[in-house]
Motif scaffolding. Structure first.
Motif, PDB file in Angstrom:
ATOM      1  N   TRP A  22      -3.988  -0.279   2.013  1.00 20.33           N
ATOM      2  CA  TRP A  22      -3.670   1.151   2.017  1.00 20.33           C
ATOM      3  C   TRP A  22      -4.655   1.941   2.887  1.00 20.33           C
ATOM      4  O   TRP A  22      -4.270   2.905   3.552  1.00 20.33           O
ATOM      5  CB  TRP A  22      -3.628   1.688   0.590  1.00 20.33           C
ATOM      6  CG  TRP A  22      -2.320   1.378  -0.070  1.00 20.33           C
ATOM      7  CD1 TRP A  22      -1.859   0.136  -0.410  1.00 20.33           C
ATOM      8  CD2 TRP A  22      -1.294   2.288  -0.407  1.00 20.33           C
ATOM      9  NE1 TRP A  22      -0.623   0.230  -0.960  1.00 20.33           N
ATOM     10  CE2 TRP A  22      -0.236   1.543  -0.979  1.00 20.33           C
ATOM     11  CE3 TRP A  22      -1.153   3.658  -0.302  1.00 20.33           C
ATOM     12  CZ2 TRP A  22       0.931   2.130  -1.428  1.00 20.33           C
ATOM     13  CZ3 TRP A  22       0.010   4.249  -0.757  1.00 20.33           C
ATOM     14  CH2 TRP A  22       1.042   3.484  -1.314  1.00 20.33           C
ATOM     15  N   TRP A  26      -3.625   3.955   6.227  1.00 23.51           N
ATOM     16  CA  TRP A  26      -3.922   5.376   6.427  1.00 23.51           C
ATOM     17  C   TRP A  26      -4.473   5.610   7.836  1.00 23.51           C
ATOM     18  O   TRP A  26      -4.075   6.542   8.530  1.00 23.51           O
ATOM     19  CB  TRP A  26      -4.901   5.881   5.380  1.00 23.51           C
ATOM     20  CG  TRP A  26      -5.347   7.298   5.597  1.00 23.51           C
ATOM     21  CD1 TRP A  26      -6.578   7.716   5.980  1.00 23.51           C
ATOM     22  CD2 TRP A  26      -4.550   8.480   5.467  1.00 23.51           C
ATOM     23  NE1 TRP A  26      -6.606   9.084   6.095  1.00 23.51           N
ATOM     24  CE2 TRP A  26      -5.371   9.587   5.783  1.00 23.51           C
ATOM     25  CE3 TRP A  26      -3.232   8.726   5.118  1.00 23.51           C
ATOM     26  CZ2 TRP A  26      -4.919  10.894   5.763  1.00 23.51           C
ATOM     27  CZ3 TRP A  26      -2.782  10.036   5.101  1.00 23.51           C
ATOM     28  CH2 TRP A  26      -3.618  11.103   5.415  1.00 23.51           C
ATOM     29  N   TYR A  29      -1.684   5.338  10.243  1.00 22.54           N
ATOM     30  CA  TYR A  29      -0.832   6.526  10.123  1.00 22.54           C
ATOM     31  C   TYR A  29      -1.476   7.719  10.837  1.00 22.54           C
ATOM     32  O   TYR A  29      -0.800   8.486  11.534  1.00 22.54           O
ATOM     33  CB  TYR A  29      -0.586   6.835   8.647  1.00 22.54           C
ATOM     34  CG  TYR A  29       0.293   8.029   8.412  1.00 22.54           C
ATOM     35  CD1 TYR A  29       1.667   7.939   8.571  1.00 22.54           C
ATOM     36  CD2 TYR A  29      -0.253   9.254   8.038  1.00 22.54           C
ATOM     37  CE1 TYR A  29       2.484   9.032   8.372  1.00 22.54           C
ATOM     38  CE2 TYR A  29       0.543  10.356   7.824  1.00 22.54           C
ATOM     39  CZ  TYR A  29       1.918  10.245   7.992  1.00 22.54           C
ATOM     40  OH  TYR A  29       2.716  11.337   7.788  1.00 22.54           O
ATOM     41  N   ALA A  40      -1.490  14.787  10.104  1.00 20.82           N
ATOM     42  CA  ALA A  40      -1.178  13.764   9.095  1.00 20.82           C
ATOM     43  C   ALA A  40      -0.907  14.445   7.756  1.00 20.82           C
ATOM     44  O   ALA A  40      -1.625  15.366   7.360  1.00 20.82           O
ATOM     45  CB  ALA A  40      -2.344  12.802   8.960  1.00 20.82           C
ATOM     46  N   LEU A  42       0.126  13.720   3.563  1.00 20.93           N
ATOM     47  CA  LEU A  42      -0.002  12.690   2.527  1.00 20.93           C
ATOM     48  C   LEU A  42       1.352  12.160   2.058  1.00 20.93           C
ATOM     49  O   LEU A  42       1.522  10.950   1.899  1.00 20.93           O
ATOM     50  CB  LEU A  42      -0.804  13.240   1.340  1.00 20.93           C
ATOM     51  CG  LEU A  42      -1.135  12.222   0.244  1.00 20.93           C
ATOM     52  CD1 LEU A  42      -1.967  11.077   0.807  1.00 20.93           C
ATOM     53  CD2 LEU A  42      -1.864  12.898  -0.900  1.00 20.93           C
ATOM     54  N   TYR A  45       3.007   9.628   4.350  1.00 18.57           N
ATOM     55  CA  TYR A  45       2.176   8.412   4.329  1.00 18.57           C
ATOM     56  C   TYR A  45       2.450   7.598   3.066  1.00 18.57           C
ATOM     57  O   TYR A  45       2.623   6.377   3.142  1.00 18.57           O
ATOM     58  CB  TYR A  45       0.689   8.769   4.415  1.00 18.57           C
ATOM     59  CG  TYR A  45      -0.210   7.637   3.997  1.00 18.57           C
ATOM     60  CD1 TYR A  45      -0.397   6.538   4.837  1.00 18.57           C
ATOM     61  CD2 TYR A  45      -0.849   7.647   2.763  1.00 18.57           C
ATOM     62  CE1 TYR A  45      -1.195   5.482   4.451  1.00 18.57           C
ATOM     63  CE2 TYR A  45      -1.643   6.588   2.369  1.00 18.57           C
ATOM     64  CZ  TYR A  45      -1.813   5.511   3.209  1.00 18.57           C
ATOM     65  OH  TYR A  45      -2.601   4.461   2.828  1.00 18.57           O
ATOM     66  N   GLU A  48       5.854   5.891   3.299  1.00 18.17           N
ATOM     67  CA  GLU A  48       5.834   4.766   4.245  1.00 18.17           C
ATOM     68  C   GLU A  48       5.055   3.578   3.686  1.00 18.17           C
ATOM     69  O   GLU A  48       5.514   2.434   3.754  1.00 18.17           O
ATOM     70  CB  GLU A  48       5.219   5.228   5.574  1.00 18.17           C
ATOM     71  CG  GLU A  48       5.250   4.178   6.650  1.00 18.17           C
ATOM     72  CD  GLU A  48       4.691   4.698   7.968  1.00 18.17           C
ATOM     73  OE1 GLU A  48       4.073   3.886   8.673  1.00 18.17           O
ATOM     74  OE2 GLU A  48       4.870   5.893   8.282  1.00 18.17           O
ATOM     75  N   MET A  49       3.891   3.837   3.126  1.00 14.64           N
ATOM     76  CA  MET A  49       3.073   2.743   2.589  1.00 14.64           C
ATOM     77  C   MET A  49       3.711   2.139   1.335  1.00 14.64           C
ATOM     78  O   MET A  49       3.630   0.928   1.118  1.00 14.64           O
ATOM     79  CB  MET A  49       1.653   3.236   2.277  1.00 14.64           C
ATOM     80  CG  MET A  49       0.797   3.410   3.508  1.00 14.64           C
ATOM     81  SD  MET A  49       0.664   1.930   4.541  1.00 14.64           S
ATOM     82  CE  MET A  49      -0.220   0.849   3.465  1.00 14.64           C
TER      83      MET A  49
END
Length: 136
Positions: A22, A26, A29, A40, A42, A45, A48-49
């Motif tokens: 992760w 990040w 990303y 960016a 949160l 992200y 996607e993660m």
């Protein structure tokens, strides 16, 4: 602690690798957002993660978990194939006791059958187990 060392090590490896996955995700990303001139955020992200993590989880971990833990569990509870193997081994041992010990072997088999109860392919002691005195 010592008794469950394998479990603790596995949990530590999992936690570290999950955290690093992760963290590096990040950073990737952030780089991608900067390349596109965007800030960016949160929520995208995490989505996607989460997708990537569960995709890996499904394809690797669940498959391995099912193969190792699932098959070991079915062997433990006495699936038909594991029961067949236990029954075959037990029959061979009974035959050897009868062949070598004759009447004494048959008596020992009877005594073991009276003191051990079989459930799902696994014998369990249900009274004091028999023992042979002084080489009888």
């Amino acid at each position: 602690m010592k008794r469950y060392a394998y479990g603790w090590l596995t949990l530590a490896f999992f936690t570290v690798s999950f955290g690093l996955h992760w963290l590096f995700g990040w950073f990737a990303y952030l780089d991608e957002a900067h390349e596109h001139g965007q800030a960016a955020q949160l929520t995208p992200y995490l989505i996607e993660m989460g997708r990537d993590t569960f995709e890996n989880w499904q394809s690797e971990f669940l498959q391995l978990l099912w193969q190792v833990v699932g098959l070991a569990y079915f062997l433990y509870i006495g699936s038909p194939s594991s029961k067949e193997n236990d029954d075959r081994v037990e029959a061979k041992i009974d035959a050897l006791l009868e062949l070598v010990g004759k009447a004494q072997g048959e008596a020992l088999i009877k005594q073991i059958d009276e003191t051990h109860l079989r459930h799902h392919g696994h014998a369990q002691v249900h009274v004091n187990p028999p023992y042979v005195k002084g080489g009888e």
